[in-house]
Motif scaffolding. Structure first.
Motif, PDB file in Angstrom:
ATOM      1  N   UNK B 198       0.829  -1.216   0.000  1.00 23.83           N
ATOM      2  CA  UNK B 198       0.000   0.000   0.000  1.00 23.83           C
ATOM      3  C   UNK B 198       0.862   1.265   0.000  1.00 23.83           C
ATOM      4  N   UNK B 199       2.189   1.089   0.172  1.00 23.96           N
ATOM      5  CA  UNK B 199       3.124   2.224   0.140  1.00 23.96           C
ATOM      6  C   UNK B 199       2.637   3.384   1.008  1.00 23.96           C
ATOM      7  N   UNK B 200       2.375   3.101   2.279  1.00 21.93           N
ATOM      8  CA  UNK B 200       1.897   4.127   3.201  1.00 21.93           C
ATOM      9  C   UNK B 200       2.895   5.285   3.219  1.00 21.93           C
ATOM     10  N   UNK B 201       2.379   6.491   3.174  1.00 24.82           N
ATOM     11  CA  UNK B 201       3.267   7.655   3.164  1.00 24.82           C
ATOM     12  C   UNK B 201       3.521   8.143   4.590  1.00 24.82           C
ATOM     13  N   UNK B 202       4.795   8.291   4.938  1.00 29.32           N
ATOM     14  CA  UNK B 202       5.100   8.752   6.299  1.00 29.32           C
ATOM     15  C   UNK B 202       4.814  10.238   6.516  1.00 29.32           C
ATOM     16  N   UNK B 203       4.485  10.950   5.448  1.00 28.59           N
ATOM     17  CA  UNK B 203       4.326  12.393   5.590  1.00 28.59           C
ATOM     18  C   UNK B 203       3.135  12.742   6.486  1.00 28.59           C
ATOM     19  N   UNK B 204       3.381  13.500   7.516  1.00 27.66           N
ATOM     20  CA  UNK B 204       2.350  13.927   8.465  1.00 27.66           C
ATOM     21  C   UNK B 204       1.515  12.739   8.955  1.00 27.66           C
ATOM     22  N   UNK B 205       2.182  11.625   9.230  1.00 26.06           N
ATOM     23  CA  UNK B 205       1.427  10.403   9.548  1.00 26.06           C
ATOM     24  C   UNK B 205       1.920   9.753  10.842  1.00 26.06           C
ATOM     25  N   UNK B 206       1.025   8.962  11.434  1.00 24.55           N
ATOM     26  CA  UNK B 206       1.339   8.127  12.596  1.00 24.55           C
ATOM     27  C   UNK B 206       0.859   6.722  12.261  1.00 24.55           C
ATOM     28  N   UNK B 207       1.718   5.735  12.481  1.00 26.73           N
ATOM     29  CA  UNK B 207       1.312   4.339  12.283  1.00 26.73           C
ATOM     30  C   UNK B 207       1.220   3.663  13.646  1.00 26.73           C
ATOM     31  N   UNK B 208       0.076   3.054  13.898  1.00 29.94           N
ATOM     32  CA  UNK B 208      -0.135   2.394  15.193  1.00 29.94           C
ATOM     33  C   UNK B 208      -0.378   0.920  14.920  1.00 29.94           C
ATOM     34  N   UNK B 209       0.460   0.083  15.504  1.00 36.27           N
ATOM     35  CA  UNK B 209       0.347  -1.344  15.192  1.00 36.27           C
ATOM     36  C   UNK B 209       0.263  -2.184  16.448  1.00 36.27           C
ATOM     37  N   UNK B 210      -0.555  -3.214  16.388  1.00 32.15           N
ATOM     38  CA  UNK B 210      -0.688  -4.139  17.507  1.00 32.15           C
ATOM     39  C   UNK B 210      -1.074  -5.492  16.948  1.00 32.15           C
ATOM     40  N   UNK B 211      -0.449  -6.535  17.470  1.00 36.96           N
ATOM     41  CA  UNK B 211      -0.735  -7.875  16.964  1.00 36.96           C
ATOM     42  C   UNK B 211       0.260  -8.842  17.554  1.00 36.96           C
ATOM     43  N   UNK B 212       0.367 -10.032  16.960  1.00 33.71           N
ATOM     44  CA  UNK B 212       1.352 -10.999  17.463  1.00 33.71           C
ATOM     45  C   UNK B 212       2.768 -10.429  17.304  1.00 33.71           C
ATOM     46  N   UNK B 213       3.702 -10.788  18.206  1.00 36.60           N
ATOM     47  CA  UNK B 213       5.060 -10.239  18.147  1.00 36.60           C
ATOM     48  C   UNK B 213       5.706 -10.356  16.761  1.00 36.60           C
ATOM     49  N   UNK B 214       5.478 -11.476  16.097  1.00 40.79           N
ATOM     50  CA  UNK B 214       6.123 -11.690  14.794  1.00 40.79           C
ATOM     51  C   UNK B 214       5.557 -10.727  13.751  1.00 40.79           C
ATOM     52  N   UNK B 216       4.253  -7.711  14.464  1.00 44.76           N
ATOM     53  CA  UNK B 216       4.763  -6.381  14.798  1.00 44.76           C
ATOM     54  C   UNK B 216       6.195  -6.232  14.279  1.00 44.76           C
ATOM     55  N   UNK B 217       6.987  -7.277  14.493  1.00 45.85           N
ATOM     56  CA  UNK B 217       8.396  -7.241  14.092  1.00 45.85           C
ATOM     57  C   UNK B 217       8.545  -6.908  12.610  1.00 45.85           C
ATOM     58  N   UNK B 218       7.812  -7.643  11.748  1.00 46.29           N
ATOM     59  CA  UNK B 218       7.982  -7.427  10.309  1.00 46.29           C
ATOM     60  C   UNK B 218       7.243  -6.184   9.826  1.00 46.29           C
ATOM     61  N   UNK B 219       6.171  -5.787  10.521  1.00 44.66           N
ATOM     62  CA  UNK B 219       5.493  -4.535  10.161  1.00 44.66           C
ATOM     63  C   UNK B 219       6.435  -3.351  10.391  1.00 44.66           C
ATOM     64  N   UNK B 220       7.179  -3.397  11.499  1.00 45.83           N
ATOM     65  CA  UNK B 220       8.135  -2.329  11.803  1.00 45.83           C
ATOM     66  C   UNK B 220       9.181  -2.211  10.705  1.00 45.83           C
ATOM     67  N   UNK B 221       9.657  -3.371  10.245  1.00 40.32           N
ATOM     68  CA  UNK B 221      10.676  -3.359   9.188  1.00 40.32           C
ATOM     69  C   UNK B 221      10.122  -2.658   7.944  1.00 40.32           C
ATOM     70  N   UNK B 222       8.876  -2.988   7.588  1.00 42.87           N
ATOM     71  CA  UNK B 222       8.273  -2.391   6.388  1.00 42.87           C
ATOM     72  C   UNK B 222       8.046  -0.893   6.587  1.00 42.87           C
ATOM     73  N   UNK B 223       7.576  -0.513   7.764  1.00 44.03           N
ATOM     74  CA  UNK B 223       7.309   0.906   8.014  1.00 44.03           C
ATOM     75  C   UNK B 223       8.604   1.719   7.926  1.00 44.03           C
ATOM     76  N   UNK B 224       9.662   1.160   8.472  1.00 39.26           N
ATOM     77  CA  UNK B 224      10.944   1.879   8.413  1.00 39.26           C
ATOM     78  C   UNK B 224      11.427   1.998   6.963  1.00 39.26           C
ATOM     79  N   UNK B 225      11.211   0.908   6.175  1.00 38.60           N
ATOM     80  CA  UNK B 225      11.597   0.956   4.751  1.00 38.60           C
ATOM     81  C   UNK B 225      10.828   2.048   4.023  1.00 38.60           C
ATOM     82  N   UNK B 226       9.572   2.275   4.447  1.00 38.73           N
ATOM     83  CA  UNK B 226       8.742   3.298   3.801  1.00 38.73           C
ATOM     84  C   UNK B 226       9.115   4.703   4.263  1.00 38.73           C
ATOM     85  N   UNK B 227      10.037   4.783   5.217  1.00 38.95           N
ATOM     86  CA  UNK B 227      10.509   6.097   5.639  1.00 38.95           C
ATOM     87  C   UNK B 227       9.920   6.600   6.940  1.00 38.95           C
TER      88      UNK B 227
END
Lengths: 332, 277
Positions: B198-214, B216-227
């Motif tokens: 979905x190529x979420x844009x980090x501009x003026x944005x907040x990402x809130x994530x909750x779920x199984x540890x695994x 969350x782990x890979x979601x964080x990696x993707x969010x950081x890649x998106x900037x």
């Protein structure tokens, strides 16, 4: 001149205390010396180095009912446990008095734990200074000392035919009648010397040593028997469970140890601290880093019980020494 | 209102029990004492302990919002002994409630920002109060994208509310499952993959994530890649806990207690912790 009580007057005072309160004192239980409620002064052990367990068990018992659940007429009523009777604890060593002060930090932090608060309020603490020490003792490195009166209501120091008396608080004054105390020209015995454990900037050193493989290596021999937590006067981690007996349900709090494999495992099986190394590090990081950051004091009083009890010779004194050298970048 | 004995629960009555998925039920609770009920305030992200008397108590994130004044709601997956006992209860049963505990999602700080809600499985439960708060104050926030993932279509929590959420202004709902069934025509992908595609844009944005540890782990990696910077990524930590008061010493991560300093942390705060979970 110092204040003095004769051995004979001390024994009659202790007998009087039995009339209107619980008297808890060191007694022999099989091979162990334990603080137990006594019915007669003859059961008190005066000649002991230190008790097997600290008097912590009288404020934070190994297992204690928090409340009862009564089911009546389709409804539910919760009946909290309360502490009614006054207690005097006789024979507390200065290190263990400090241990109690360390327990006060978490339990009395607002909102204060209701049962612990009641135990503390209802109990008067009579200390006995140490004339001798054990090989594992290191209280002088941990903010206390063999004759330290801190955190006690009364401190007694044995001399010939009696005790030097220090009445330290109003609670102490209320417990020990003035008429039993006389002025006498006796000097206190020498304070036994103890070797030094370098605990000065240990919190900072712990932070530096946190990711060192030292913890995994040390934990190889740990059999997670939890005895270190159970004998420790400052360990305060607890578990809470319900017990059911026909119509009555009790919610019970009991001692728990960060060394147990299930300590941090959540429902579903995930365990954020799954290795023995990470659990052993937690024990020492809590005592030497987190607790001091939170409350301003180390969560160790140097009583040496864990050193004596550990079946695989994990020795907090050695750990404090070793941690000094860990995480230091070697100079090229 | 602060209780005199913080380990003594308030009594509450189960008003309703609704099946959300084959192993998740929504419990609607009403505190029995009207004074306590009226003064019982809470914010999105906070949690309570619920007791099944005779079995024990466990912490659960509140899925309701206080401002709707519809009572307390928790979504509970049957996974251990306490949750199994709670799942046996029917409306009218008396349970215990202690709380409220923990910090909360600082929604006031997110006003004017685009919000991405990324939840997986029962981890979606504490995210629902954020969605309800934004929907009830829609003009205060930017675009809202909700990603809800589950193992299978029948495991998606809060399905009856999906149409309402998707129909709200400037709001998009993306559902995804690890494995579909014969009726499923939607996305079949892991949550982190959806985040990436979905190529979420980090501009003026907040990402809130909750779920199984695994997850969350890979979601964080993707969010950081998106900037996304670490202070734009918010998550919750889960820990064994017995008191909620910072006393039982079970839920610490390094020098922080999840029950008091959390459960809501930014990735920036988490990366500064001495102990990494």
């Amino acid at each position: 001149m110092t204040q003095f009580i004769s051995k004979k007057d001390l024994l009659s005072w202790l007998s009087q205390l039995l009339e209107d309160r619980y008297l808890v004192a060191p007694t022999k239980v099989d091979e162990l010396t334990l603080f137990r409620q006594v019915d007669r002064v003859d059961d008190i052990v005066f000649d002991f180095d230190n008790t097997t367990l600290s008097p912590k068990e009288w404020f934070f018992p190994p297992s204690e009912t928090l409340f009862y659940v009564e089911r009546k007429d389709g409804g539910v009523e919760l009946i909290p446990a309360t502490i009614e009777r006054e207690t005097a604890i006789f024979g507390i060593r200065p290190c263990d008095a400090r241990g109690m002060a360390m327990n006060d930090y978490p339990f009395l932090a607002e909102p204060a734990d209701a049962l612990y608060r009641q135990h503390r309020d209802k109990t008067t603490l009579v200390g006995l200074a140490c004339l001798t020490t054990r090989p594992e003792c290191f209280c002088t490195s941990m903010g206390s000392g063999p004759h330290d009166p801190a955190n006690l209501d009364i401190l007694l120091t044995e001399v010939a035919d009696g005790y030097i008396v220090q009445v330290l608080t109003d609670k102490g004054k209320a417990l020990l009648p003035d008429k039993l105390i006389t002025a006498a020209d006796v000097s206190p015995p020498p304070v036994p010397a103890l070797s030094d454990v370098p605990s000065g900037d240990i919190s900072e050193k712990m932070r530096r040593a946190f990711d060192d493989p030292f913890w995994d290596r040390l934990a190889d021999r740990c059999i997670h028997c939890n005895i270190c937590s159970y004998v420790c006067p400052t360990c305060y981690c607890f578990d809470v469970r319900d017990y059911t007996d026909k119509e009555r349900i009790e919610r019970v709090r009991s001692w728990e140890s960060c060394q147990s494999p299930g300590f941090t495992r959540i429902a579903g099986g995930y365990d954020p601290r799954p290795t023995k190394g990470s659990r052993l590090r937690q024990r020492f990081a809590h005592k030497l880093l987190y607790f001091p950051e939170q409350f301003g004091a180390l969560a160790c009083v140097g009583c040496g019980r864990c050193v004596r009890a550990c079946p695989v010779n994990i020795d907090i004194r050695e750990i404090i020494q070793d941690v000094q050298q860990l995480g230091v970048k070697s100079e090229a | 209102m602060k209780p005199e004995n913080p380990l003594l629960p308030y009594l509450a009555t189960l008003q309703d029990v609704i099946d959300l998925t084959p192993d998740v039920k929504l419990f609607k609770l009403k505190l029995n004492d009207p004074d306590i009920r009226d003064s019982f305030d809470y914010k999105p992200g906070q949690f309570i302990f619920v007791s099944a008397f005779g079995v024990g108590e466990a912490p659960f994130g509140l899925t309701s919002v206080a401002h709707r004044k519809a009572g307390l709601e928790v979504a509970i997956r049957q996974v251990g002994t306490v949750t199994a006992a709670l799942h046996q209860l029917e409306p009218g049963a008396i349970v215990g409630v202690r709380g409220t505990f923990g910090n909360h999602f600082p929604l006031d700080e997110y006003k004017g920002k685009n919000i991405f809600i990324i939840g997986g499985g029962i981890g979606f439960a504490p995210l629902r109060p954020i969605i309800l708060t934004i929907l009830d104050n829609r003009d205060d926030y930017g675009d809202l994208l909700i990603i809800n993932g589950a193992r299978s279509p029948q495991d998606l929590v809060f399905a009856p509310e999906f149409d309402t959420w998707a129909a709200a202004p400037r709001t998009k709902l993306e559902l995804t499952v690890d494995a579909g069934d014969e009726k499923w025509t939607g996305t079949v992908a892991l949550v982190p993959t959806v985040v990436s595609e979905l190529k979420l844009s980090p501009e003026n944005a907040i990402a809130i994530t909750c779920g199984p540890p695994i997850m969350i782990h890979f979601t964080l990696i993707e969010l950081r890649k998106l900037g996304f910077a670490d202070n734009q990524i918010i998550t919750t930590l889960e820990g064994k806990m017995k008191c909620g008061l910072g006393k039982c010493a079970r839920c610490n991560v390094g020098d922080k207690y999840i029950c008091q300093d959390g459960p809501v942390f930014s990735m920036e705060q988490i990366s500064e912790l001495i102990e990494q979970f």
